[in-house]
Design an enzyme around this catalytic site. Structure first.
Site, PDB file in Angstrom:
ATOM      1  N   PRO A 185      -8.974  -8.279  -2.437  1.00 29.49           N
ATOM      2  CA  PRO A 185      -8.522  -8.576  -1.126  1.00 29.49           C
ATOM      3  C   PRO A 185      -8.742 -10.078  -0.738  1.00 29.49           C
ATOM      4  O   PRO A 185      -7.838 -10.701  -0.011  1.00 29.49           O
ATOM      5  CB  PRO A 185      -9.573  -7.657  -0.332  1.00 29.49           C
ATOM      6  N   GLU A 204     -18.027  -3.115  -3.567  1.00 26.84           N
ATOM      7  CA  GLU A 204     -17.859  -4.358  -2.819  1.00 26.84           C
ATOM      8  C   GLU A 204     -17.174  -5.442  -3.541  1.00 26.84           C
ATOM      9  O   GLU A 204     -16.705  -6.471  -3.126  1.00 26.84           O
ATOM     10  CB  GLU A 204     -19.063  -4.912  -2.311  1.00 26.84           C
ATOM     11  N   ARG A 215       9.507  -2.891 -14.087  1.00 25.69           N
ATOM     12  CA  ARG A 215      11.194  -2.574 -13.976  1.00 25.69           C
ATOM     13  C   ARG A 215      11.929  -4.061 -14.063  1.00 25.69           C
ATOM     14  O   ARG A 215      13.099  -3.777 -14.133  1.00 25.69           O
ATOM     15  CB  ARG A 215      11.232  -2.119 -12.512  1.00 25.69           C
ATOM     16  N   ASP A 241      20.726  -6.921  -9.362  1.00 31.20           N
ATOM     17  CA  ASP A 241      21.374  -8.247  -9.364  1.00 31.20           C
ATOM     18  C   ASP A 241      21.927  -8.572  -8.166  1.00 31.20           C
ATOM     19  O   ASP A 241      21.592  -9.791  -7.368  1.00 31.20           O
ATOM     20  CB  ASP A 241      22.418  -8.420 -10.181  1.00 31.20           C
TER      21      ASP A 241
HETATM   22  C1  9D3 Z   1     -14.811  -2.248   2.989  1.00 29.36           C
HETATM   23  C2  9D3 Z   1     -15.380  -3.282   2.086  1.00 29.36           C
HETATM   24  N1  9D3 Z   1     -14.763  -4.549   2.287  1.00 29.36           N
HETATM   25  C3  9D3 Z   1     -16.201  -5.196   3.029  1.00 29.36           C
HETATM   26  C4  9D3 Z   1     -15.489  -6.057   4.314  1.00 29.36           C
HETATM   27  C5  9D3 Z   1     -14.661  -5.531   1.088  1.00 29.36           C
HETATM   28  C6  9D3 Z   1     -13.693  -4.726   0.345  1.00 29.36           C
HETATM   29  C7  9D3 Z   1     -14.104  -4.561  -1.039  1.00 29.36           C
HETATM   30  C8  9D3 Z   1     -13.083  -4.028  -1.915  1.00 29.36           C
HETATM   31  C9  9D3 Z   1     -12.302  -4.230   0.727  1.00 29.36           C
HETATM   32  C10 9D3 Z   1     -11.370  -3.593  -0.112  1.00 29.36           C
HETATM   33  C11 9D3 Z   1     -12.030  -3.364  -1.743  1.00 29.36           C
HETATM   34  C12 9D3 Z   1     -11.003  -2.668  -2.518  1.00 29.36           C
HETATM   35  N2  9D3 Z   1      -9.731  -3.543  -2.643  1.00 29.36           N
HETATM   36  C13 9D3 Z   1      -9.389  -4.000  -3.756  1.00 29.36           C
HETATM   37  O1  9D3 Z   1      -9.815  -3.851  -4.709  1.00 29.36           O
HETATM   38  C14 9D3 Z   1      -7.921  -4.466  -3.833  1.00 29.36           C
HETATM   39  C15 9D3 Z   1      -7.144  -4.749  -2.596  1.00 29.36           C
HETATM   40  C16 9D3 Z   1      -6.992  -4.570  -1.162  1.00 29.36           C
HETATM   41  O2  9D3 Z   1      -8.037  -3.765  -0.593  1.00 29.36           O
HETATM   42  N3  9D3 Z   1      -5.955  -4.805  -0.586  1.00 29.36           N
HETATM   43  C17 9D3 Z   1      -4.981  -5.508  -0.965  1.00 29.36           C
HETATM   44  N4  9D3 Z   1      -4.943  -5.938  -2.119  1.00 29.36           N
HETATM   45  C18 9D3 Z   1      -6.007  -5.416  -2.822  1.00 29.36           C
HETATM   46  S1  9D3 Z   1      -6.103  -5.966  -4.650  1.00 29.36           S
HETATM   47  C19 9D3 Z   1      -7.405  -5.107  -4.907  1.00 29.36           C
END
Ligand code: 9D3
Length: 264
Positions: free
Chosen positions: A92, A119, A157, A172
């Site tokens: 994230p 986390e 793709r 395209d």
């Molecule tokens: C509830 C946990 N959060 C604390 C505020 C942090 C958190 C940790 C791990 C939030 C999401 C995640 C898991 N998400 C991903 O591994 C992830 C992700 C996403 O949640 N949103 C957009 N792109 C991605 S890429 C990997």
């Protein structure tokens, strides 16, 4: 192109091989997918891959050693197969990917994709092994696996030989930063709703012009950010001006009817 995915849930990736464009590409050898489970690289009897965060707080953090060993094994295997791969961590906190990124990713021989759980991963693993950090959008997933699959779908793709001939042609005409035009198929009338007359005219130039105009108009109405980023040619500006004057398309016709009802 080769993807080596580091994941605690390798079974989730089976869905990619089940059916569709990606499954066909994998079957044809256009793309290759190998999964690596950090649990198989944990040194202790319990095969521990996570631990409590220093400083306290909820949740768990993925440990450095099993991830590092899995990444090193994946990179060694990729290199041996002639696909020197850099490491991308799906997170994230990553940079949000666009279609431009997907094309850049597709131009590499391979990638090691690190899908996180809990986390997240120990920051020192990111510093030691991760080359790029990617997000797929501003919403919260429960792990990186689906994000990794989204990236693989979008990238595979694009690879030569992944799509059929008709699909490539369609790609395209719409890989140009605009939203798609409306589509219609039989029956010609349903629930009293017809099809735009131009699509039944057989006039291919007029149809192409209408589709282009609809794509421009919809992008203007729904995603002005895309138009601003892209700019318009003089011809496109004229097509969009005509659209904006409300003369064309189902949405415009509806809007004109509504305006007429309000102004008797
Ligand atoms: C509830 C946990 N959060 C604390 C505020 C942090 C958190 C940790 C791990 C939030 C999401 C995640 C898991 N998400 C991903 O591994 C992830 C992700 C996403 O949640 N949103 C957009 N792109 C991605 S890429 C990997």
């Amino acid at each position: 192109m080769r993807f080596d995915v580091i994941t605690l849930f390798p079974e989730q990736f089976r869905i990619l091989s089940a059916e569709g464009v990606v499954a066909r590409a994998l079957r044809r050898g256009v793309a290759e997918l190998v999964t690596w489970n950090p649990r198989d690289f944990a040194a202790d009897a319990q095969r521990t891959v996570d631990d409590r965060p220093y400083g306290g707080g909820p949740g768990m953090v993925m440990k450095v050693e099993p991830l590092r060993a899995a990444i090193d094994a994946a990179q060694a295997a990729a290199t041996a197969a002639g696909c020197a791969s850099r490491v991308a961590y799906l997170s994230p906190q990553g940079r949000r990917l666009t279609q431009v990124d997907m094309r850049r990713i597709a131009a590499e021989p391979g990638w090691v994709l690190l899908a996180g759980r809990y986390e997240g991963v120990d920051e020192r693993l990111i510093e030691a092994r991760v080359d790029e950090e990617w997000s797929i959008g501003d919403y919260v997933l429960s792990g990186g696996e689906l994000a990794a699959m989204v990236v693989m779908d979008a990238v595979i793709r694009l690879l030569p030989g992944a799509l059929g001939h008709a699909d490539s042609a369609a790609q395209d005409s719409h890989g140009d930063g605009l939203l798609d035009c409306p589509h219609y198929t039989r029956p010609e009338v349903i629930d009293g709703q017809g099809v735009p007359a131009v699509l039944l005219s057989g006039d291919h130039a007029a149809i192409e012009r209408w589709r282009r105009q609809q794509a421009l108009g919809r992008t203007w109405a729904r995603r002005p950010d895309l138009l601003r980023a892209r700019g318009l040619s003089a011809e496109e500006r004229a097509l969009l001006d005509e659209f904006m004057r409300g003369r064309v398309g189902p949405d415009a016709e509806q809007a004109a009817e509504q305006a007429a009802e309000q102004e008797p």
